[in-house]
Write an enzyme that holds these catalytic residues in place. Structure first.
Site, mmCIF file in Angstrom:
data_model
loop_
_atom_site.group_PDB
_atom_site.id
_atom_site.type_symbol
_atom_site.label_atom_id
_atom_site.label_comp_id
_atom_site.label_asym_id
_atom_site.label_seq_id
_atom_site.Cartn_x
_atom_site.Cartn_y
_atom_site.Cartn_z
ATOM 1 N NE ARG A 1 -52.336 98.009 6.622
ATOM 2 C CZ ARG A 1 -51.820 98.202 5.513
ATOM 3 N NH1 ARG A 1 -51.926 99.506 4.983
ATOM 4 N NH2 ARG A 1 -52.307 97.821 4.833
ATOM 5 C CE1 TYR B 1 -49.863 90.232 13.458
ATOM 6 C CE2 TYR B 1 -50.859 88.506 13.123
ATOM 7 C CZ TYR B 1 -50.125 89.301 14.329
ATOM 8 O OH TYR B 1 -50.503 88.900 15.749
ATOM 9 C CD GLU B 2 -54.499 93.066 10.451
ATOM 10 O OE1 GLU B 2 -54.795 94.164 10.018
ATOM 11 O OE2 GLU B 2 -55.131 92.653 10.973
ATOM 12 N N GLY B 3 -51.151 93.355 6.759
ATOM 13 C CA GLY B 3 -50.356 94.102 5.556
ATOM 14 C C GLY B 3 -48.895 93.581 5.837
#
Length: 596
Positions: A297, A441-443
């Site tokens: 992140r 992506y990645e949250g």
């Protein structure tokens, strides 16, 4: 075609003048991370990214990755494999990895500028080594000794790459719903079966082996997220002594056709009884997963920064070259048929917005990276704990805000080109397309917002926020007499007080109605990001004033800080008003009435 020049002057200013990285590294025991060493690293990183990676950015977008349906093989765009070989030969894959596993042992934050340069030069290519760092971190913190010995060394030296296999066709954020199974074998390994989607670098031709870190459930696992375990599943089987065996029962089923990052392989991965090893304890995979996720992140936040900087650089160049009409106050270049568009106030608004978000975002993200180093090596447990809380607090802000600002900056930069920005010739539309994935992506941004407000503020009682606000207050007290920063101190103090008040209000409302958390989270996140950036701009103005940089550099920092406080920080007023409104503004409309 867009070009890229590494912003070494500002990178050095942030590292050494603003953050005092050289002194901090010495205090933390990183005695080899001297200014001379770091300068050499920065110079060589700039050379590699400018001359090797940047020219491949357009190639990767136009040609993309190719998938062979018969073999499941993925071929990367022309030049990508050769660039990765140079990257490995230069020792870049192990820059911040431990010496005992073949790395160079530099601090984590010393790798952040390298990451920024890579992502600005060629984001799609940068995705291939990105998740190897996440896999390395997970193994370092949660792997067994033999797993670290066997898997870390080839990951660190770049012969192998890593992935994170989390998402499945029916579930993304809610990992408690995953269906991938892990059945114990008699020899202590596990048979992993299931399908994972959106797997970055799940298959490619750049490394000898690919190490998949896979979330799966044991047969007797508890329901939900409490029943998740993490497994190492290599593309080619690896024995406990490091011997490479036959191809594992894992295969790429397809690659996605995407809006951007065409040069990055986004794969569907099918596991059919593939041999895997458990990492950590059974049913405790979430802890190891978040070790990977937090690293990723912060890395994705830096992707937003890199794209913003490249877009801004090209918009600035074009705005200085493009002749169009005259300044409203009279010709500024009377010897030319028209003035360059940079004399127009609205063009300056767009350029200054990008400059303020890029340089402020650089300070914010580099500071977060430095706190990772403090959390690992500070001399006292109290300081390590405090830094860890700061990292946890800043991670969703860095990830969400820098990527949201990445979309804004690529938009504003493209807008400076007018219609020329919309066509492929100048490369600006690629940057805008590539930037769009970073908020997903990645949250997603919404997930980061819930993590910040729901977990880091309410559940953990705002430990990181309290530390951050105390730091801001100390700065305001210390610099109130600084002529460069004095005019910024008062507005910053006001925002600190409002931040505390809004946090208290949301917490009180959430006790009566849990929906208040989700209703306020996005605006709370963005409010937090803008105030955090105000702090770093005030610090930047003060640090520039005290530095040995030129008067022009100092004036540019001060004027950009003034622009930020006058024209961007007021966005917090809108976010504060939204936070103050109750959740009913979002929940009262019945679902059936949305299309009424």
């Amino acid at each position: 075609m867009s070009t890229y020049k590494a912003p070494l002057s500002d990178i050095r200013f942030v590292l050494f003048d603003l953050l005092g990285a050289e002194q901090e590294y010495a205090r933390l025991g990183h005695t080899d991370a001297t200014r001379d060493v770091l300068d050499a690293v920065l110079d060589e990183a700039a050379r590699f990214t400018e001359t090797v990676l940047a020219p491949l950015n357009d190639v990767g977008d136009r040609i993309g990755c190719k998938f062979d349906q018969d073999t499941g093989a993925v071929t990367t765009p022309p030049g990508f494999k050769q660039a990765y070989a140079q990257f490995v030969e230069g020792g870049w894959t192990g820059l911040v990895s431990p010496l005992e596993f073949g790395g160079q042992g530099l601090p984590y934050s010393a790798g952040v500028p390298l990451k920024e340069m890579i992502d600005a030069a060629n984001l799609a290519w940068g995705n291939f080594p990105l998740l190897s760092h996440g896999a390395t971190d997970a193994l370092l913190h949660h792997g067994e000794d033999w797993q670290r010995e066997v898997f870390l060394k080839p990951l660190v030296d770049g012969r192998w790459t890593g992935t994170m296999c989390l998402t499945e066709p029916h579930c993304g954020t809610d990992l408690g719903l995953i269906k991938t199974k892990a059945v114990p074998n008699a020899d202590g390994t596990y048979a992993i079966s299931g399908t994972k989607i959106f797997i970055t670098a799940g298959e490619h031709d750049m490394a000898d082996n690919i190490i998949h870190l896979v979330l799966a459930k044991l047969p007797d696992a508890p329901a939900g997220s409490r029943g998740i375990s993490l497994f190492i599943v290599p593309k080619h089987q690896v024995a406990r002594d490091g011997t490479i065996g036959a191809a594992n029962a894992v295969r790429c089923g397809s690659i996605e056709h995407k809006m951007g990052i065409h040069g990055s392989a986004t794969c569907v991965m099918n596991f059919d009884g593939a041999q895997g090893y458990l990492i950590g304890q059974p049913n405790k995979g979430l802890m190891a997963m978040f070790t990977m996720m937090n690293t990723a992140r912060l890395g994705v936040g830096v992707q937003g920064l890199g794209l913003s900087d490249r877009a801004w650089q090209n918009a600035l160049r074009y705005s200085r070259e493009r002749l169009q009409s005259r300044s409203l106050s009279g010709a500024k270049f009377p010897d030319k048929p028209a003035d360059p568009i940079i004399v127009q106030p609205d063009v300056r608004r767009m350029l200054l917005t990008c400059k303020a978000l890029v340089e402020g975002g650089r300070a914010l993200s580099y500071f977060a990276g430095l706190q990772v180093d403090v959390s690992e090596r500070a001399p006292t447990p109290e300081e390590r704990e405090q830094a860890d809380a700061l990292v946890g607090f800043l991670t969703p802000i860095v990830k969400a805000c820098l990527t949201e600002w990445g979309i804004e900056c690529t938009y504003q930069a493209l807008q400076c080109f007018g219609g020329h920005g919309y066509i492929a010739e100048h490369g600006m539309e690629q940057l805008a397309r590539d930037a769009r994935i970073t908020t997903l992506y990645e949250g997603t941004t919404g997930i980061q917002a819930l993590d910040l407000l729901g977990r880091k503020i309410l559940q953990l009682q705002g430990a990181g926020l309290k530390t951050f606000l105390a730091m801001v207050t100390r700065f305001c007290d210390a610099e109130s007499g600084n002529e460069a920063a004095a005019e910024l101190i008062g507005p910053l103090r006001e925002k600190v007080a409002q931040w505390q008040q809004l946090t208290l209000q949301v917490g009180q409302r959430a006790m009566a109605n849990p929906e208040e958390v989700g209703a306020a989270s996005y605006d709370y996140l963005m409010y937090s990001g803008y105030v955090a950036l105000a702090y770093f701009w005030a610090r930047s103005a003060a640090a520039a004033h005290a530095s040995a940089y030129s008067d022009a550099f100092k004036q540019a920092k001060l004027e950009t800080a003034r622009f930020y406080f006058a024209r961007i920080l007021p966005r917090t007023l809108t976010h504060a008003a939204a936070i103050a409104s109750d959740a009913g503004t979002l929940t009262r409309l019945d679902e059936s009435a949305f299309d009424a």
